[in-house]
Design a protein around this motif. Structure first.
Motif, PDB file in Angstrom:
ATOM      1  N   SER A 236       0.862  -1.186   0.000  1.00 44.77           N
ATOM      2  CA  SER A 236       0.000   0.000   0.000  1.00 44.77           C
ATOM      3  C   SER A 236       0.901   1.239   0.000  1.00 44.77           C
ATOM      4  N   LEU A 237       0.256   2.391  -0.218  1.00 44.53           N
ATOM      5  CA  LEU A 237       1.032   3.635  -0.229  1.00 44.53           C
ATOM      6  C   LEU A 237       1.657   3.897   1.139  1.00 44.53           C
ATOM      7  N   GLU A 238       0.940   3.555   2.194  1.00 39.84           N
ATOM      8  CA  GLU A 238       1.484   3.767   3.537  1.00 39.84           C
ATOM      9  C   GLU A 238       2.728   2.916   3.751  1.00 39.84           C
ATOM     10  N   GLU A 239       2.667   1.688   3.297  1.00 35.68           N
ATOM     11  CA  GLU A 239       3.826   0.802   3.463  1.00 35.68           C
ATOM     12  C   GLU A 239       4.995   1.311   2.613  1.00 35.68           C
ATOM     13  N   LEU A 240       4.675   1.829   1.435  1.00 37.63           N
ATOM     14  CA  LEU A 240       5.730   2.330   0.571  1.00 37.63           C
ATOM     15  C   LEU A 240       6.454   3.510   1.228  1.00 37.63           C
ATOM     16  N   HIS A 241       5.681   4.389   1.861  1.00 38.32           N
ATOM     17  CA  HIS A 241       6.299   5.570   2.467  1.00 38.32           C
ATOM     18  C   HIS A 241       7.255   5.184   3.584  1.00 38.32           C
ATOM     19  N   ALA A 242       7.035   4.035   4.162  1.00 33.16           N
ATOM     20  CA  ALA A 242       7.960   3.570   5.189  1.00 33.16           C
ATOM     21  C   ALA A 242       9.280   3.109   4.564  1.00 33.16           C
ATOM     22  N   GLU A 243       9.233   2.759   3.256  1.00 32.43           N
ATOM     23  CA  GLU A 243      10.434   2.244   2.593  1.00 32.43           C
ATOM     24  C   GLU A 243      11.206   3.348   1.901  1.00 32.43           C
ATOM     25  N   ALA A 244      10.463   4.305   1.307  1.00 36.92           N
ATOM     26  CA  ALA A 244      11.137   5.316   0.503  1.00 36.92           C
ATOM     27  C   ALA A 244      10.206   6.506   0.309  1.00 36.92           C
ATOM     28  N   GLY A 245      10.753   7.560  -0.325  1.00 38.36           N
ATOM     29  CA  GLY A 245       9.964   8.753  -0.527  1.00 38.36           C
ATOM     30  C   GLY A 245       9.170   8.724  -1.809  1.00 38.36           C
ATOM     31  N   ASP A 246       8.344   9.759  -1.986  1.00 37.33           N
ATOM     32  CA  ASP A 246       7.499   9.846  -3.179  1.00 37.33           C
ATOM     33  C   ASP A 246       8.339   9.944  -4.444  1.00 37.33           C
ATOM     34  N   ALA A 247       9.480  10.616  -4.324  1.00 41.13           N
ATOM     35  CA  ALA A 247      10.314  10.801  -5.514  1.00 41.13           C
ATOM     36  C   ALA A 247      10.799   9.464  -6.051  1.00 41.13           C
ATOM     37  N   ASP A 248      11.157   8.561  -5.156  1.00 39.62           N
ATOM     38  CA  ASP A 248      11.631   7.240  -5.613  1.00 39.62           C
ATOM     39  C   ASP A 248      10.501   6.481  -6.286  1.00 39.62           C
ATOM     40  N   LEU A 249       9.300   6.549  -5.680  1.00 41.22           N
ATOM     41  CA  LEU A 249       8.162   5.853  -6.266  1.00 41.22           C
ATOM     42  C   LEU A 249       7.823   6.454  -7.625  1.00 41.22           C
ATOM     43  N   ALA A 250       7.886   7.781  -7.694  1.00 42.87           N
ATOM     44  CA  ALA A 250       7.569   8.447  -8.962  1.00 42.87           C
ATOM     45  C   ALA A 250       8.567   8.039 -10.042  1.00 42.87           C
ATOM     46  N   ARG A 251       9.814   7.936  -9.649  1.00 43.28           N
ATOM     47  CA  ARG A 251      10.861   7.554 -10.610  1.00 43.28           C
ATOM     48  C   ARG A 251      10.600   6.149 -11.152  1.00 43.28           C
ATOM     49  N   LEU A 252      10.315   5.237 -10.244  1.00 47.28           N
ATOM     50  CA  LEU A 252      10.073   3.850 -10.668  1.00 47.28           C
ATOM     51  C   LEU A 252       8.815   3.746 -11.519  1.00 47.28           C
ATOM     52  N   THR A 253       7.817   4.543 -11.178  1.00 49.33           N
ATOM     53  CA  THR A 253       6.567   4.509 -11.951  1.00 49.33           C
ATOM     54  C   THR A 253       6.792   5.064 -13.338  1.00 49.33           C
ATOM     55  N   LYS A 254       7.517   6.163 -13.424  1.00 47.59           N
ATOM     56  CA  LYS A 254       7.783   6.788 -14.723  1.00 47.59           C
ATOM     57  C   LYS A 254       8.574   5.841 -15.627  1.00 47.59           C
ATOM     58  N   LEU A 255       9.485   5.081 -15.043  1.00 52.51           N
ATOM     59  CA  LEU A 255      10.270   4.139 -15.837  1.00 52.51           C
ATOM     60  C   LEU A 255       9.457   2.912 -16.247  1.00 52.51           C
ATOM     61  N   GLY A 256       8.295   2.741 -15.613  1.00 59.26           N
ATOM     62  CA  GLY A 256       7.496   1.558 -15.923  1.00 59.26           C
ATOM     63  C   GLY A 256       7.916   0.343 -15.132  1.00 59.26           C
ATOM     64  N   LEU A 257       8.640   0.545 -14.033  1.00 57.03           N
ATOM     65  CA  LEU A 257       9.121  -0.586 -13.243  1.00 57.03           C
ATOM     66  C   LEU A 257       8.126  -1.002 -12.176  1.00 57.03           C
ATOM     67  N   VAL A 258       7.236  -0.112 -11.819  1.00 54.56           N
ATOM     68  CA  VAL A 258       6.195  -0.473 -10.863  1.00 54.56           C
ATOM     69  C   VAL A 258       4.833  -0.146 -11.483  1.00 54.56           C
ATOM     70  N   GLU A 259       3.848  -0.866 -11.023  1.00 56.31           N
ATOM     71  CA  GLU A 259       2.490  -0.685 -11.517  1.00 56.31           C
ATOM     72  C   GLU A 259       1.628  -0.111 -10.400  1.00 56.31           C
ATOM     73  N   PRO A 260       0.892   0.943 -10.684  1.00 56.91           N
ATOM     74  CA  PRO A 260       0.036   1.540  -9.649  1.00 56.91           C
ATOM     75  C   PRO A 260      -1.149   0.635  -9.350  1.00 56.91           C
ATOM     76  N   PRO A 261      -1.855   0.928  -8.265  1.00 56.89           N
ATOM     77  CA  PRO A 261      -3.007   0.097  -7.896  1.00 56.89           C
ATOM     78  C   PRO A 261      -4.128   0.202  -8.922  1.00 56.89           C
ATOM     79  N   ALA A 262      -4.954  -0.831  -8.937  1.00 53.96           N
ATOM     80  CA  ALA A 262      -6.178  -0.769  -9.732  1.00 53.96           C
ATOM     81  C   ALA A 262      -7.160   0.158  -9.026  1.00 53.96           C
ATOM     82  N   PRO A 263      -8.045   0.781  -9.761  1.00 53.17           N
ATOM     83  CA  PRO A 263      -9.054   1.631  -9.106  1.00 53.17           C
ATOM     84  C   PRO A 263      -9.908   0.797  -8.159  1.00 53.17           C
ATOM     85  N   GLY A 264     -10.325   1.445  -7.038  1.00 49.41           N
ATOM     86  CA  GLY A 264     -11.175   0.721  -6.095  1.00 49.41           C
ATOM     87  C   GLY A 264     -10.468   0.537  -4.781  1.00 49.41           C
ATOM     88  N   ARG A 265     -11.140  -0.099  -3.861  1.00 50.40           N
ATOM     89  CA  ARG A 265     -10.593  -0.248  -2.498  1.00 50.40           C
ATOM     90  C   ARG A 265      -9.522  -1.337  -2.473  1.00 50.40           C
TER      91      ARG A 265
END
Lengths: 265, 304
Positions: A236-265
């Motif tokens: 989850s996003l909360e768990e991710l923030h414990a590992e790293a900052g938004d910039a790291d997540l944004a970098r990985l997402t922009k590169l296509g290395l991580v996939e964002p959540p599906a819409p919904g709960r």
């Protein structure tokens, strides 16, 4: 003559020099036992031996095509390594014959990445023995790429996104290098001419989709730690923030290395 | 399965000569695409090699694409569903919108470079087995499937019929078609005892011939080779004229290639070879213009 058996005996004639020699010298009956040829097999070899010129031509052409398949595997599965070898003046025809000899001239057919992996395995041992650290790392990186592509072949359908969870995309492999391969990765003309500097680097080799070529990126430590954590389990996003900052997540997402959540709960 | 409508004269779009040969500037009616050089390896998730499909679609904007399968291994002994033909060539041919597909009459499997020396055994037992596979494969393709006859220096032992009878029986039993490579027939007539062009052509069901290959070759070391490195020889032109008076193939395609099979193949390049190819193309067009089937196709094209 059973067609399938005939074909497999022919393949032995084509690939095994002792069998071909026995056929061409008229010795197939006397050599049957040491060559492991049953009576029916001997009949097949005898039939082919009636056309020695054709048999020889087929064998020559087969070996020629096998060497072509080596170059195809190099270019398809390990093009970076090929360019370094070429820049360093390596005789690739001789290398092809050495590797094919080591592998018994086995033909991998349409399993090009498998053959590429075996070629790199052979070269890795040589590079290690010669102390060629840059080439060793490049080979390691391309072997990771081959592993990634072959794993993607076994699981061609990418899993669906998970609601509320980020995850690493499945078609990627990582490689930790002891040398900075940046010059070799970025400059096709300069690749291989000079030994790359010693520096610990994290590389990721990945496939954005089933229609694109592989990509290679270098990641800083924190982004690599985040990616490794996401490869272990979606977060989850909360768990991710414990590992790293938004910039790291944004970098990985922009590169296509991580996939964002599906819409919904 | 219906015969395809006539298209005309084409050229095999061979990546081996792409670096110098101006395919796109030629006056042809179709490009024959070899599926194997653009095929995604079976140990990869690729259907086409990256970028290959987009290039083919660019080519398709100029002329129709016709799929050709050499390494499908569809007549071998492994389950049909595991072959490169089913795993790759079927979806590839469908995605490029090929009007029909030709395969090759070899044995093959996942260790496949020996296909060129492994023509199928011309026996009654193999005719039944292979026809079953051909019928199923045509159903999977969803388009006419035509079988190309092979050039070979040695026939696979165990034959109990001649090649032409086998190919005729195969197409008739399977409900499939024939891709008649005239140069392969010519090459075999030079290399094999008792193999006569006239006998071969006379034995074929010409109404099942939907496509034709013509090419040139070379003599080397006492054998004649189907190396696609020379002008189409006169006997092959004679065969084509004979055929077009009696059959209505949908396409006549010329073949030229690089050094694919042997180091002694002449490497093509330069103006002389470009002239050779354009002259062969012009002669093929002239031959086809005398054919009723192509005259109809041409008239339809002009009217449309």
């Amino acid at each position: 003559m059973d067609a399938e058996q005939t074909w497999h005996v022919w393949r032995r004639v084509l690939r095994e020099e002792p069998v071909r020699a026995a056929a061409l010298s008229g010795q197939v009956e006397t050599m049957a036992e040491p060559l492991g040829l049953a009576e029916a097999d001997v009949a097949v070899v005898r039939a082919y031996a009636q056309s020695p010129a054709g048999m020889t031509m087929f064998a020559e052409s087969y070996r020629y095509r096998m060497i072509s398949s080596f170059f195809n595997a190099l270019e398809t599965a390990c093009p970076l390594t090929r360019r370094v070898l070429t820049a360093r003046g390596r005789d690739l025809d001789e290398l092809a014959r050495d590797i094919l000899d080591a592998g018994g001239w086995f033909d991998h057919g349409p399993f090009v990445y498998t053959f590429g992996g075996l070629i790199l395995g052979y070269l890795a041992a040589q590079a290690h023995d010669a102390g060629e650290r840059g080439l060793s790392d490049l080979i390691g990186l391309e072997r990771a790429g081959i592993d990634m592509i072959r794993a993607a072949a076994d699981a061609p359908q990418r899993p669906r996104a998970i609601p509320g969870r980020w995850r690493a995309q499945p078609w990627l492999e990582t490689y930790d290098s002891a040398t900075d391969l940046s010059v070799w990765l970025r400059d096709p003309l300069g690749r291989g001419a000079e030994e790359p500097p010693a520096a610990a680097k994290h590389y990721v080799v990945y496939l954005p989709s089933a229609t694109t070529a592989r990509r290679i990126v270098a990641l800083p430590d924190r982004a690599m730690r985040l990616l490794s954590a996401l490869r272990e389990r979606p977060m989850s996003l909360e768990e991710l923030h414990a590992e790293a900052g938004d910039a790291d997540l944004a970098r990985l997402t922009k590169l296509g290395l991580v996939e964002p959540p599906a819409p919904g709960r | 399965m219906e015969r395809p409508a006539p298209i005309g004269v084409g050229i095999q779009y061979n990546p081996e000569i792409l670096d110098w040969f101006p395919f796109e500037s030629l006056d042809v009616d179709l490009y024959e695409v070899l599926l194997d050089p653009v095929m995604g390896p079976l140990d990869s998730p690729y259907l086409f090699l990256p970028g290959a499909f987009d290039k083919l679609m660019e080519l398709k904007q100029r002329r129709p694409l016709l799929a050709h399968s050499n390494y499908g291994c569809d007549f071998g002994f492994e389950p049909l569903e595991q072959t490169a033909a089913v795993r790759r060539h079927v979806p590839m041919a469908q995605q490029i919108g090929s009007p029909w597909i030709a395969n090759h009459s070899f044995y093959g499997d996942g260790s496949w470079l020996d296909i060129w020396s492994s023509p199928v055994q011309f026996s009654a037992a193999e005719l039944v087995r292979i026809a079953d596979r051909a019928k199923r494969l045509q159903d999977l393709y969803g388009m006419p499937l035509a079988h190309e006859n092979a050039a070979y220096y040695v026939e696979t032992p165990g034959a109990d019929m001649r090649e032409a009878e086998f190919m005729a029986g195969l197409a008739e039993r399977a409900g499939t078609f024939l891709h008649l490579d005239l140069h392969n027939v010519y090459a075999n007539s030079l290399n094999l005892p008792d193999y006569r062009v006239e006998d071969y052509l006379d034995a074929l069901p010409l109404d099942r011939v939907i496509a034709v290959h013509i090419a040139g070759g070379s003599w080397w070391n006492g054998l004649y080779h189907d190396w696609h490195d020379s002008p189409v020889p006169e006997p092959v032109w004679d065969m084509l004229d004979w055929l077009l008076q009696r059959a209505r193939p949908a396409a006549v395609t010329l073949e030229y290639q690089g050094r694919c099979h042997h180091e002694s193949t002449r490497i093509l390049g330069g103006q002389d070879d470009l002239d050779m190819i354009t002259q062969d193309l012009a002669r093929a067009r002239s031959a086809c213009s005398r054919s009723a089937a192509f005259a109809e196709a041409s008239a339809r094209t002009e009217a449309g």
